[in-house]
Design a protein around this motif. Structure first.
Motif, mmCIF file in Angstrom:
data_model
loop_
_atom_site.group_PDB
_atom_site.id
_atom_site.type_symbol
_atom_site.label_atom_id
_atom_site.label_comp_id
_atom_site.label_asym_id
_atom_site.label_seq_id
_atom_site.Cartn_x
_atom_site.Cartn_y
_atom_site.Cartn_z
ATOM 1 N N ALA A 8 0.830 -1.205 0.000
ATOM 2 C CA ALA A 8 0.000 0.000 0.000
ATOM 3 C C ALA A 8 0.863 1.253 0.000
ATOM 4 N N SER A 9 1.955 1.252 0.741
ATOM 5 C CA SER A 9 2.855 2.404 0.776
ATOM 6 C C SER A 9 3.521 2.624 -0.576
ATOM 7 N N LEU A 12 0.931 4.148 -2.897
ATOM 8 C CA LEU A 12 0.742 5.562 -2.582
ATOM 9 C C LEU A 12 1.911 6.394 -3.079
ATOM 10 N N PHE A 15 1.539 6.827 -6.818
ATOM 11 C CA PHE A 15 0.429 7.731 -7.097
ATOM 12 C C PHE A 15 0.835 9.180 -6.858
ATOM 13 N N LEU A 16 1.511 9.442 -5.739
ATOM 14 C CA LEU A 16 1.956 10.804 -5.451
ATOM 15 C C LEU A 16 3.036 11.260 -6.426
ATOM 16 N N PRO A 86 -4.083 14.302 -3.676
ATOM 17 C CA PRO A 86 -3.985 13.502 -4.902
ATOM 18 C C PRO A 86 -5.312 13.353 -5.636
#
Length: 141
Positions: A8-9, A12, A15-16, A86
């Motif tokens: 998950a990290s 993320l 995505f960022l 985001p």
């Protein structure tokens, strides 16, 4: 659970990274003052509402009084004043508003807001301390 949290990290982070690629850093000086004023209002109003909710919760819900009151107030204020940077960036990209003045101002204001919200959240975590009650300023850094 740790491997799921790691995945998950990483998601993320990617995505960022994609959102950061679309952010125009040269638009910050152009709409900086206006965006900073917008950020001040969009953080302070939900923060005050969060503090009000915390006061009401302390009176209504049993067991909330076990938490330290100032830390609870700050955490509730911060949790209600954070925006989804985001997600807003994706919406602006989808509507092709990045190049318009409104889109640039929105992105700069949201960037300011997100930085301030993460700083406030780190402050709330430091004020809460760890399981043993230690409050280390190193965690904030």
């Amino acid at each position: 659970m740790a491997s799921l949290e790691f995945i998950a990290s990483i998601g993320l982070l990617f995505f960022l990274f994609l959102v950061g690629q679309e952010l125009d850093l040269y638009s910050i000086p152009q709409s900086g003052r206006k965006a900073f004023c917008i950020t001040a209002v969009e953080i302070s109003l939900p923060f005050i509402c969060g503090i009000d909710v915390a006061v009401i919760l302390c009176k209504i819900v049993d067991g909330v009084d076990k938490a330290e009151f100032p830390q609870f107030l700050i955490f509730m204020g911060v949790s209600l004043s954070i925006t989804a940077f985001p997600v807003l960036a994706r919406i602006l990209a989808k509507l092709k508003l990045f190049t318009m003045c409104v889109g640039e101002t929105t992105m700069v204001a949201t960037t300011f807001h997100d930085v301030a919200a993460w700083i406030l959240l780190a402050l709330a975590v430091v004020l809460m301390g760890d399981d043993r009650g230690h409050k280390s300023p190193l965690v904030f850094v």
